[in-house]
Design an enzyme around this catalytic site. Sequence first.
Site, PDB file in Angstrom:
ATOM      1  N   PRO A 136     -34.192  -9.617  -2.796  1.00 56.15           N
ATOM      2  CA  PRO A 136     -33.604 -10.375  -1.598  1.00 56.15           C
ATOM      3  C   PRO A 136     -33.941 -12.001  -1.749  1.00 56.15           C
ATOM      4  O   PRO A 136     -34.841 -12.276  -2.466  1.00 56.15           O
ATOM      5  CB  PRO A 136     -34.490  -9.811  -0.461  1.00 56.15           C
ATOM      6  CG  PRO A 136     -35.780  -9.262  -1.351  1.00 56.15           C
ATOM      7  CD  PRO A 136     -35.134  -8.701  -2.671  1.00 56.15           C
ATOM      8  N   SER A 150     -45.979 -16.127  -2.150  1.00 62.02           N
ATOM      9  CA  SER A 150     -45.125 -15.351  -2.802  1.00 62.02           C
ATOM     10  C   SER A 150     -44.466 -14.319  -2.000  1.00 62.02           C
ATOM     11  O   SER A 150     -44.682 -13.978  -0.798  1.00 62.02           O
ATOM     12  CB  SER A 150     -46.079 -14.902  -3.975  1.00 62.02           C
ATOM     13  OG  SER A 150     -46.900 -13.596  -2.985  1.00 62.02           O
ATOM     14  N   LYS A 151     -43.483 -13.748  -2.735  1.00 62.13           N
ATOM     15  CA  LYS A 151     -42.989 -12.488  -1.931  1.00 62.13           C
ATOM     16  C   LYS A 151     -43.809 -11.240  -1.514  1.00 62.13           C
ATOM     17  O   LYS A 151     -43.331 -10.719  -0.504  1.00 62.13           O
ATOM     18  CB  LYS A 151     -41.885 -11.964  -2.928  1.00 62.13           C
ATOM     19  CG  LYS A 151     -40.827 -12.851  -3.393  1.00 62.13           C
ATOM     20  CD  LYS A 151     -39.516 -11.980  -3.933  1.00 62.13           C
ATOM     21  CE  LYS A 151     -38.433 -13.082  -4.182  1.00 62.13           C
ATOM     22  NZ  LYS A 151     -37.293 -12.195  -4.791  1.00 62.13           N
ATOM     23  N   ARG A 152     -44.891 -11.181  -2.129  1.00 62.53           N
ATOM     24  CA  ARG A 152     -45.862 -10.169  -1.690  1.00 62.53           C
ATOM     25  C   ARG A 152     -46.726 -10.492  -0.489  1.00 62.53           C
ATOM     26  O   ARG A 152     -47.210  -9.660   0.098  1.00 62.53           O
ATOM     27  CB  ARG A 152     -46.798  -9.629  -2.723  1.00 62.53           C
ATOM     28  CG  ARG A 152     -45.928  -8.705  -3.862  1.00 62.53           C
ATOM     29  CD  ARG A 152     -46.780  -8.843  -5.115  1.00 62.53           C
ATOM     30  NE  ARG A 152     -47.125  -9.819  -5.864  1.00 62.53           N
ATOM     31  CZ  ARG A 152     -46.224 -10.490  -6.444  1.00 62.53           C
ATOM     32  NH1 ARG A 152     -45.093 -10.152  -6.744  1.00 62.53           N
ATOM     33  NH2 ARG A 152     -46.716 -11.773  -7.059  1.00 62.53           N
ATOM     34  N   ASP A 153     -46.957 -11.863  -0.232  1.00 61.94           N
ATOM     35  CA  ASP A 153     -47.740 -12.412   0.884  1.00 61.94           C
ATOM     36  C   ASP A 153     -47.279 -11.571   2.200  1.00 61.94           C
ATOM     37  O   ASP A 153     -47.992 -11.727   3.015  1.00 61.94           O
ATOM     38  CB  ASP A 153     -47.747 -13.864   0.848  1.00 61.94           C
ATOM     39  CG  ASP A 153     -48.576 -14.414  -0.167  1.00 61.94           C
ATOM     40  OD1 ASP A 153     -49.600 -13.903  -0.632  1.00 61.94           O
ATOM     41  OD2 ASP A 153     -48.397 -15.610  -0.679  1.00 61.94           O
TER      42      ASP A 153
END
Length: 503
Positions: free
Chosen positions: A16, A262-265
């Site tokens: 995404p 980041s994408k994980r944040d």
Amino acid sequence: MTKNVRVRFAPSPTGPLHIGGVRTALFNYLFAKKHNGTFVLRIEDTDQNRYVEGAEEYIINALNWCNIPYDEGPGKNEKFGPYRQSERKDLYKAYAEELIATNNAYYAFDTAEALDLHRKEHEQNGKTFIYNWHNRLKLTNSLSLTPEEVQEKLAAGEDYVIRFKSPQDETLHLKDMVRGHIKIDTNILDDKVLFKSDGMPTYHLANIVDDHLMEISHVIRGEEWLPSLALHYQLYQAFGWEAPEFAHLPLILKPTGKGKLSKRDGDKLGFPVFPLEWIDPKTNDVSRGYKEDGYFADAVINFLAFLGWNPGTEQELFSVDELVDAFDIARVNKAGARFDPDKIKWFNHHYMQEQNNDELAETFKAQQKELNDIDVNYVAMVVNLIKERATFVSDLWDLSHFFFEAPKTYDEKAYKKAIKDDTKALLEELTTVINTVEDVTTETLQNAIKGWITAKEIGFGKVMMPLRLALVGALQGPDVFDIMFMIGKQESIKRIENLAATI
Ligand code: GLU
């Protein structure tokens, strides 16, 4: 701007689109529109191993939802198409070969194992292995081998890559619209791979060839691509093409200001980092999106515009059109931009107020099953009375349920505060006062009740508090007389009687 402005957003469909990618797309869009230019979408899908099903569709949906659609790209005005690099793959090889012919590139046959060994040996000696002018003649490539040996290897179908021949002892003078003049010593650069024997170009080659063929005038992209700028400049030089102008946008930092967002944040810090919800096709894991979390696209865009840019004035609220007018790439900062999830809520609250009540009512009705049978015009009137307290459509029910149904319970603290010894008698009298009002409006109700309170010298709190409690179930909500007018005289009386019956 004298030249015809053509900018591109060039994501790789590896998942995404991150909110930082939307910021890059937005700045490209604003720059294009500001200069009557064209905003191109190019899908950089040369790395088939990292290709993710549905990612391209997601990118396009996200741009459309944000109201920053591309002018030219997959399926739209395809005059420089195709716009997917996988569909252009046959054209890159000739460009790589052209660079070999002009002595700007060379075949390299070193195996992954051999390169690994070099890397390890260097590490043991406390050094870093760089494939470049310094050691390329000691490695297995068309610069160190004879032309016959090279032909033999190619004819035998040996795996190879084509590497750029980065020059020795030169100083490159690069220009960036955000960072100004950048000086690079070519001796520190490595000979980057441009093409692989699987027939696919690397990002660097495909990106430069396509920017040239698509007549891109300005490359606006994230700071993570700044280290590639030197190579890209040299590639333009090697081909003898005019380079576009470059602008590298500042990093987006975590809310603490430390480190890149980041994408994980999103999962870790409790806010979305994607514009739209994303369901991973392999794991079915769901990542939250701003749209599904109830944000308005205008709020997201207004917020993103300020990540690395400001208009130089106090004004914070901008529609997309106003952003186009105000946008100036010279005002983009070098310093990283802190992502503040509270600020995007602040923007959403503002855009909530700007929404049309009828449209909000439709959305609210669709989300709240209790409203199924309620007239949408009534819902719109309620929305008008309460939306100043709402940030999201999902806040509306808590702020307004008493317009649609009588309270089932009373807030304990409020009850203690509002109910006194004489309250029951006062409420009974109040119902008769309300009954006398004939032409019911907010004003007539207010005049009758306030007139009665004043005449009887009761004290406002003694009536208004239990009255609010009876209507709402708590000591909250908009103007009491607005509520009474909306629910009607009979329903108001019924609710007052309900409360009186509990005393
Ligand atoms: N495909 C690159 C990306 O995914 C594009 C970088 C560029 O804009 O040059 O970000």
